[in-house]
Design a protein around this motif. Sequence first.
Motif, PDB file in Angstrom:
ATOM      1  N   LYS A   1       6.393   2.310   5.264  1.00 26.16           N
ATOM      2  CA  LYS A   1       7.218   1.688   4.513  1.00 26.16           C
ATOM      3  C   LYS A   1       6.292   0.379   3.959  1.00 26.16           C
ATOM      4  N   VAL A   2       6.239   0.050   2.608  1.00 24.84           N
ATOM      5  CA  VAL A   2       5.450  -0.837   2.114  1.00 24.84           C
ATOM      6  C   VAL A   2       6.307  -1.943   1.610  1.00 24.84           C
ATOM      7  N   ASP A   3       6.080  -3.338   2.112  1.00 23.90           N
ATOM      8  CA  ASP A   3       6.856  -4.333   1.851  1.00 23.90           C
ATOM      9  C   ASP A   3       6.033  -5.546   1.177  1.00 23.90           C
ATOM     10  N   THR A   4       6.083  -6.146   0.188  1.00 21.35           N
ATOM     11  CA  THR A   4       5.654  -7.472  -0.253  1.00 21.35           C
ATOM     12  C   THR A   4       6.396  -8.436   0.151  1.00 21.35           C
ATOM     13  N   VAL A   5       5.886  -9.623   0.934  1.00 19.39           N
ATOM     14  CA  VAL A   5       6.398 -10.557   1.265  1.00 19.39           C
ATOM     15  C   VAL A   5       5.593 -11.818   1.168  1.00 19.39           C
TER      16      VAL A   5
ATOM     17  N   ILE B   1       2.946  -5.851   3.752  1.00 18.26           N
ATOM     18  CA  ILE B   1       2.974  -5.429   5.115  1.00 18.26           C
ATOM     19  C   ILE B   1       3.339  -3.805   4.843  1.00 18.26           C
ATOM     20  N   ILE B   2       2.643  -2.885   5.656  1.00 18.89           N
ATOM     21  CA  ILE B   2       2.661  -1.616   5.649  1.00 18.89           C
ATOM     22  C   ILE B   2       3.216  -1.134   7.189  1.00 18.89           C
ATOM     23  N   THR B   3       4.593  -0.548   7.508  1.00 22.05           N
ATOM     24  CA  THR B   3       4.822  -0.383   8.904  1.00 22.05           C
ATOM     25  C   THR B   3       5.026   1.148   8.835  1.00 22.05           C
ATOM     26  N   PRO B   4       4.884   1.795   9.984  1.00 21.44           N
ATOM     27  CA  PRO B   4       5.319   3.339  10.220  1.00 21.44           C
ATOM     28  C   PRO B   4       6.811   3.492   9.676  1.00 21.44           C
ATOM     29  N   ASP B   5       7.069   4.823   9.271  1.00 17.34           N
ATOM     30  CA  ASP B   5       8.429   5.191   8.522  1.00 17.34           C
ATOM     31  C   ASP B   5       9.252   5.158   9.994  1.00 17.34           C
ATOM     32  N   LYS B   6       8.796   5.210  10.984  1.00 13.19           N
ATOM     33  CA  LYS B   6       9.657   5.351  12.343  1.00 13.19           C
ATOM     34  C   LYS B   6       9.394   4.161  13.240  1.00 13.19           C
TER      35      LYS B   6
ATOM     36  N   LEU C   1      -6.464  -6.369   6.279  1.00 13.63           N
ATOM     37  CA  LEU C   1      -7.285  -6.056   5.204  1.00 13.63           C
ATOM     38  C   LEU C   1      -7.563  -7.067   4.364  1.00 13.63           C
ATOM     39  N   LEU C   2      -8.642  -7.164   3.946  1.00 11.35           N
ATOM     40  CA  LEU C   2      -8.960  -8.368   3.089  1.00 11.35           C
ATOM     41  C   LEU C   2      -9.722  -7.943   1.903  1.00 11.35           C
ATOM     42  N   HIS C   3      -9.253  -8.488   0.612  1.00  8.52           N
ATOM     43  CA  HIS C   3      -9.818  -8.064  -0.583  1.00  8.52           C
ATOM     44  C   HIS C   3     -11.109  -8.513  -0.955  1.00  8.52           C
ATOM     45  N   GLY C   4     -11.558  -8.439  -2.067  1.00  9.10           N
ATOM     46  CA  GLY C   4     -12.827  -8.959  -2.442  1.00  9.10           C
ATOM     47  C   GLY C   4     -12.691 -10.142  -3.518  1.00  9.10           C
ATOM     48  N   TYR C   5     -14.013 -10.282  -3.956  1.00 12.10           N
ATOM     49  CA  TYR C   5     -13.822 -11.472  -4.870  1.00 12.10           C
ATOM     50  C   TYR C   5     -12.963 -10.990  -6.242  1.00 12.10           C
ATOM     51  N   SER C   6     -12.041 -12.197  -6.567  1.00  9.75           N
ATOM     52  CA  SER C   6     -11.338 -11.753  -7.830  1.00  9.75           C
ATOM     53  C   SER C   6     -10.072 -10.712  -7.531  1.00  9.75           C
ATOM     54  N   GLY C   7      -9.896 -10.324  -6.476  1.00 11.56           N
ATOM     55  CA  GLY C   7      -8.985  -9.345  -5.992  1.00 11.56           C
ATOM     56  C   GLY C   7      -7.710 -10.186  -5.536  1.00 11.56           C
ATOM     57  N   ASN C   8      -6.814  -9.628  -4.756  1.00  9.90           N
ATOM     58  CA  ASN C   8      -5.589 -10.132  -4.119  1.00  9.90           C
ATOM     59  C   ASN C   8      -4.990  -9.087  -3.504  1.00  9.90           C
ATOM     60  N   TYR C   9      -3.688  -9.730  -2.682  1.00  9.86           N
ATOM     61  CA  TYR C   9      -3.197  -8.741  -1.839  1.00  9.86           C
ATOM     62  C   TYR C   9      -2.708  -7.421  -2.070  1.00  9.86           C
ATOM     63  N   ALA C  10      -2.537  -7.207  -3.522  1.00 12.53           N
ATOM     64  CA  ALA C  10      -2.030  -5.827  -3.994  1.00 12.53           C
ATOM     65  C   ALA C  10      -3.135  -4.960  -4.150  1.00 12.53           C
TER      66      ALA C  10
ATOM     67  N   CYS D   1      -2.110  -6.504   4.343  1.00 10.73           N
ATOM     68  CA  CYS D   1      -2.995  -6.828   3.160  1.00 10.73           C
ATOM     69  C   CYS D   1      -2.796  -8.091   2.902  1.00 10.73           C
ATOM     70  N   ALA D   2      -3.820  -8.972   3.128  1.00 10.16           N
ATOM     71  CA  ALA D   2      -3.620 -10.407   3.086  1.00 10.16           C
ATOM     72  C   ALA D   2      -4.163 -10.941   1.790  1.00 10.16           C
TER      73      ALA D   2
END
Length: 270
Positions: A22-26, A41-46, A58-67, A88-89
């Motif tokens: 399950k993938v949720d944007t919060v 936030i990605i959680t297990p299906d169960k 997980l951290l992104h790179g320069y000019s990136g973002n949470y997505a 994914c922060a």
Amino acid sequence: MKLRTLLFFISIFAFAQVNASKVDTVETHSTAMNKTIKAVIITPDKYDKNKQYPVVYLLHGYSGNYADWPKAEAVRQAPDLYNMIIVCADGGFGSWYWDSPVDPSYKYETYISKELVQWVDERYSTIKSAKGRAIAGLSMGGHGALYLAIKHPDVFGATGSMSGGVDFRPFPNNWEIAKRLGKYAAYPERWEQNTVINMLHLIEPKTLKIIIDCGTEDFFYEVNQKLHEALLYRNIQHDYIVRPGAHNWPYWENAVKYQLLFFHNFFQQK
């Protein structure tokens, strides 16, 4: 024709099973920066509220973002494969995950290591200790992951870097580093104290689990090689992976598979 149709539905079913996480944007809140910051936030299906799950940040790179990271198939699959939660922060544009001494609106060390962790622990069933938390990232995020884990061993028990900017001193005019620390010529002590390769003395022996990965065609390859040698000199245990590859998503999408397996093994330790 019937066989082809059957195989089609079997492949769709298998794909759905693999990608069932399950993938949720919060929206989270940073008191330190007085603003709302998105995360995935990605959680297990169960996912079961009665169980406690380890968490990988997980951290992104320069000019990136949470997505950025959720686009990687391995990241979407890992929660079901390893029974973990992935966060994914967002680290802003060129934050390098410090609390900037120059710009008070950039306090991403406080946000990631304290505010975001607390936010996640309050809303999800997590293992609320360093034994159940890992942090990794790519490029700027690779630096950030090592930096935050070294400075906050009570928060993160394992850390990983992919193509990380683990020593940014050779790049004094790049990636807005000077905007966050001040110019190297004016504030050399900030640059010396806040680059990962100079922070190894802070690591207690046989504590932090570390994995480093960098391609041989990457412009950060040399500084990663020197970090590896410095870790060897100090007898700090770590995994070091080098293979052909550049500073790009095909490399990171492959690298993150090994990092997530490394963290899974760390979480399984008694």
